[in-house]
Design a protein around this motif. Structure first.
Motif, PDB file in Angstrom:
ATOM      1  N   ILE A  23      -6.598  63.082  15.874  1.00 39.09           N
ATOM      2  CA  ILE A  23      -5.354  63.677  16.543  1.00 39.09           C
ATOM      3  C   ILE A  23      -4.304  62.571  17.465  1.00 39.09           C
ATOM      4  CG2 ILE A  23      -4.859  65.683  18.020  1.00 39.09           C
ATOM      5  CD1 ILE A  23      -6.495  66.314  15.349  1.00 39.09           C
ATOM      6  N   VAL A  24      -3.080  62.861  16.775  1.00 41.83           N
ATOM      7  CA  VAL A  24      -1.596  61.835  16.741  1.00 41.83           C
ATOM      8  C   VAL A  24      -1.348  63.139  18.026  1.00 41.83           C
ATOM      9  CG1 VAL A  24      -0.015  60.767  17.005  1.00 41.83           C
ATOM     10  CG2 VAL A  24      -1.233  60.155  15.041  1.00 41.83           C
ATOM     11  N   LEU A  25      -1.472  62.291  19.317  1.00 42.78           N
ATOM     12  CA  LEU A  25       0.131  62.485  20.902  1.00 42.78           C
ATOM     13  C   LEU A  25       1.270  61.204  21.070  1.00 42.78           C
ATOM     14  CD1 LEU A  25      -2.872  63.492  23.592  1.00 42.78           C
ATOM     15  CD2 LEU A  25      -1.810  64.921  21.664  1.00 42.78           C
ATOM     16  N   SER A  26       2.253  61.933  20.298  1.00 43.38           N
ATOM     17  CA  SER A  26       3.441  61.307  20.266  1.00 43.38           C
ATOM     18  C   SER A  26       4.141  61.934  20.179  1.00 43.38           C
ATOM     19  CB  SER A  26       3.524  60.908  18.309  1.00 43.38           C
ATOM     20  OG  SER A  26       4.820  60.680  18.180  1.00 43.38           O
ATOM     21  N   GLY A  27       5.184  60.875  21.341  1.00 38.23           N
ATOM     22  CA  GLY A  27       6.498  60.681  22.288  1.00 38.23           C
ATOM     23  C   GLY A  27       6.901  59.757  22.370  1.00 38.23           C
ATOM     24  N   HIS A  28       8.092  59.913  22.436  1.00 43.41           N
ATOM     25  CA  HIS A  28       9.455  58.503  22.132  1.00 43.41           C
ATOM     26  C   HIS A  28       9.711  58.187  23.276  1.00 43.41           C
ATOM     27  CE1 HIS A  28      13.025  60.732  23.698  1.00 43.41           C
ATOM     28  NE2 HIS A  28      12.397  61.903  22.597  1.00 43.41           N
ATOM     29  N   THR A  29       9.846  56.922  23.834  1.00 46.56           N
ATOM     30  CA  THR A  29       9.896  56.131  25.195  1.00 46.56           C
ATOM     31  C   THR A  29      11.321  56.536  26.076  1.00 46.56           C
ATOM     32  OG1 THR A  29       9.934  53.916  24.864  1.00 46.56           O
ATOM     33  CG2 THR A  29       7.632  55.046  24.744  1.00 46.56           C
ATOM     34  N   ASP A  30      12.063  56.386  24.427  1.00 47.17           N
ATOM     35  CA  ASP A  30      13.942  55.772  25.541  1.00 47.17           C
ATOM     36  C   ASP A  30      14.174  57.790  25.895  1.00 47.17           C
ATOM     37  OD1 ASP A  30      13.583  57.291  22.259  1.00 47.17           O
ATOM     38  OD2 ASP A  30      15.391  56.290  22.083  1.00 47.17           O
ATOM     39  N   VAL A  31      15.316  56.870  26.451  1.00 49.08           N
ATOM     40  CA  VAL A  31      16.321  58.235  27.157  1.00 49.08           C
ATOM     41  C   VAL A  31      17.718  57.980  26.887  1.00 49.08           C
ATOM     42  CG1 VAL A  31      14.632  58.404  28.644  1.00 49.08           C
ATOM     43  CG2 VAL A  31      16.187  57.122  28.984  1.00 49.08           C
ATOM     44  N   VAL A  32      18.088  58.652  27.192  1.00 52.52           N
ATOM     45  CA  VAL A  32      20.090  59.029  26.666  1.00 52.52           C
ATOM     46  C   VAL A  32      20.446  58.164  28.199  1.00 52.52           C
ATOM     47  CG1 VAL A  32      20.065  61.072  25.325  1.00 52.52           C
ATOM     48  CG2 VAL A  32      20.164  61.058  28.060  1.00 52.52           C
ATOM     49  N   PRO A  33      21.335  57.592  28.016  1.00 48.54           N
ATOM     50  CA  PRO A  33      22.659  57.264  29.202  1.00 48.54           C
ATOM     51  C   PRO A  33      23.036  58.390  30.489  1.00 48.54           C
ATOM     52  CG  PRO A  33      23.257  56.754  27.678  1.00 48.54           C
ATOM     53  CD  PRO A  33      22.462  57.617  26.655  1.00 48.54           C
ATOM     54  N   VAL A  34      23.227  57.441  31.854  1.00 49.44           N
ATOM     55  CA  VAL A  34      23.665  58.556  32.862  1.00 49.44           C
ATOM     56  C   VAL A  34      25.011  58.845  32.676  1.00 49.44           C
ATOM     57  CG1 VAL A  34      21.011  59.030  33.609  1.00 49.44           C
ATOM     58  CG2 VAL A  34      22.602  57.250  34.256  1.00 49.44           C
ATOM     59  N   ASP A  35      25.530  57.310  32.180  1.00 45.05           N
ATOM     60  CA  ASP A  35      26.967  56.792  32.765  1.00 45.05           C
ATOM     61  C   ASP A  35      28.450  58.364  32.786  1.00 45.05           C
ATOM     62  OD1 ASP A  35      25.082  55.881  31.128  1.00 45.05           O
ATOM     63  OD2 ASP A  35      27.071  54.031  31.121  1.00 45.05           O
ATOM     64  N   GLY A  36      28.552  58.551  33.765  1.00 43.20           N
ATOM     65  CA  GLY A  36      29.955  59.164  33.707  1.00 43.20           C
ATOM     66  C   GLY A  36      28.923  60.693  34.441  1.00 43.20           C
ATOM     67  N   GLN A  37      27.898  61.149  34.173  1.00 37.05           N
ATOM     68  CA  GLN A  37      26.939  62.006  34.754  1.00 37.05           C
ATOM     69  C   GLN A  37      26.942  61.979  35.970  1.00 37.05           C
ATOM     70  OE1 GLN A  37      23.412  61.939  32.767  1.00 37.05           O
ATOM     71  NE2 GLN A  37      24.194  63.246  30.808  1.00 37.05           N
ATOM     72  N   ASP A  38      26.945  63.858  36.529  1.00 41.46           N
ATOM     73  CA  ASP A  38      27.062  64.141  38.199  1.00 41.46           C
ATOM     74  C   ASP A  38      26.201  64.199  38.562  1.00 41.46           C
ATOM     75  OD1 ASP A  38      27.517  64.911  41.062  1.00 41.46           O
ATOM     76  OD2 ASP A  38      28.915  67.000  40.118  1.00 41.46           O
TER      77      ASP A  38
END
Length: 395
Positions: free
Chosen positions: A69-84
């Protein structure tokens, strides 16, 4: 309410506090996971991108000679630039039963919990192995998963099922929409705006094609096909950005825009794309090329992933129901790597993970502690299944 284990919380902290924004390398995190697993006697396979600055990780816990059984996930995240952000996005902060930080919901918590359970998986005589598949660049087009799947196809043992831990509130998702997106570049002919009869306006030509895309979107909304379990219940078309022109008194030579189709699994996305291209070629280009043969439209696909359409009768669905206690299977409109594992690798796949997609990509992203506890309960049941103590696996 059950409380999450210290092991899971510590692992979530470890991963969140290692920034892996898609535009940057994820190797620090991947190497840390590789070394962490190696310390428990588990070897990992790293599958790098063309630059060598990013990598997927694939590892097997338990028997190496049989599908698991594969447990899969991505390691990248979106930027935080300009977010409060009210807290440091790359520092895990707990407050009022919530954990704040970039990636807590999308989707480092699932990866962390899966890793936190490695010692327990390894302590058991597993009848069915657990495979870890952790990818790069999901947020910019599922690029890492595509590369990993190429390698998986060549491996001697193919996994029997895959669970992609995107945030679903621990609900079992058997279907999601697919997506394709394109950049359109329009070449016109520049001249002074007092002499429009001598020019070919790239911005206006782009606008006409955008209007045609909008008309197709209205047609889909009115005529379908429909599936009421999706929101919206139809295929959608959308233009996101437009850039063109230099000054009001110059007929613009160049314009470009980005557009996408998010389609139901049963809809024909290629036929829709062909309609858009045909309109540009047959209706709009002749007027442009009458001014200058170099004028026209060019289309470049920038991203895409297939939809997921795992039947309710599939063994992986039955397994997921057992692991979550769910009585039904749901559908979502957002996309994941699950469609790639299913369609490109031929691995029966579902989506199920802690957190809410409503938190994804937003400032002050968080995950509730009770979601972490629910995911741990899921892992506990999975452990009993793969060690063969709770009856045969339905996959």
């Amino acid at each position: 309410m059950a409380k999450p284990s210290k092991a899971s919380l510590d692992m979530i902290r470890q991963l969140v506090e290692m920034p892996t924004v898609s535009r940057d390398s994820n190797l620090d995190l991947i190497h840390w996971i590789r070394d962490h697993l190696k310390g428990m006697g588990v070897e990992s396979t790293l599958v790098h991108d063309a630059t060598g600055k990013k990598a997927n990780l694939y590892a097997t816990l338990g028997p190496q000679d049989r599908p698991g059984i594969v447990l899969s996930g991505h390691t990248d995240v979106v930027p935080v630039d300009g977010q409060d952000w009210h807290t440091d996005p790359f520092r895990l902060t707990e407050k009022d039963g919530l954990l704040y930080g970039r990636g807590t919901s999308d989707m480092k918590s699932f990866v962390a919990i899966a890793l936190a359970y490695a010692p327990q998986f390894l302590a058991q005589p597993l009848q069915t192995p657990i495979h870890y598949a952790f990818t790069y660049d999901e947020e910019v087009g599922c690029l890492g998963a595509k590369r990993l799947i190429e390698v998986l196809k060549e491996m001697p043992v193919t996994p029997k099922a895959c669970i992609v831990g995107e945030p679903t509130g621990m609900q079992v998702i058997g279907q999601h929409k697919g997506k394709k997106s394109w950049r359109v570049d329009v070449r016109g002919f520049e001249c002074h705006s007092s002499l429009t009869h001598l020019g070919a306006n790239a911005v206006e030509a782009a606008a006409e094609l955008i209007a045609f895309i909008k008309a197709l979107a209205r047609k889909k909304k009115a005529e379908g096909p429909f599936d009421a379990e999706f929101a919206p219940p139809h295929t959608s078309l959308h233009t996101g950005t437009v850039q063109g022109g230099t000054a009001l008194n110059i007929v613009p030579k160049d314009c470009s825009f980005l557009w996408e189709i998010r389609y139901l699994p049963q809809d024909d996305v290629d036929a829709l794309y062909d309609e858009v291209v045909a309109y540009a070629r047959d209706r709009l280009e002749p007027e442009l090329k009458a001014v200058d043969p170099a004028c026209g439209f060019s289309f470049t696909q920038i991203s895409g992933f297939p939809g997921l359409a795992t039947p309710d009768s599939a063994g992986v669905i039955e397994l997921a129901k057992v692991l979550t206690g769910a009585n039904r299977v749901s559908k979502v409109s957002f996309g994941t790597e699950a469609g790639l594992f299913s369609q490109e690798a031929g691995i029966p796949t579902i989506v199920c993970g802690p957190g809410s997609i409503e938190q994804a990509h937003k400032p002050n992203e968080f995950i509730a502690l009770d979601q972490i506890a629910q995911c741990e309960a899921f892992m506990d049941r999975l452990l009993e299944r793969v060690r063969g103590k709770a009856g045969p696996l339905p996959v």
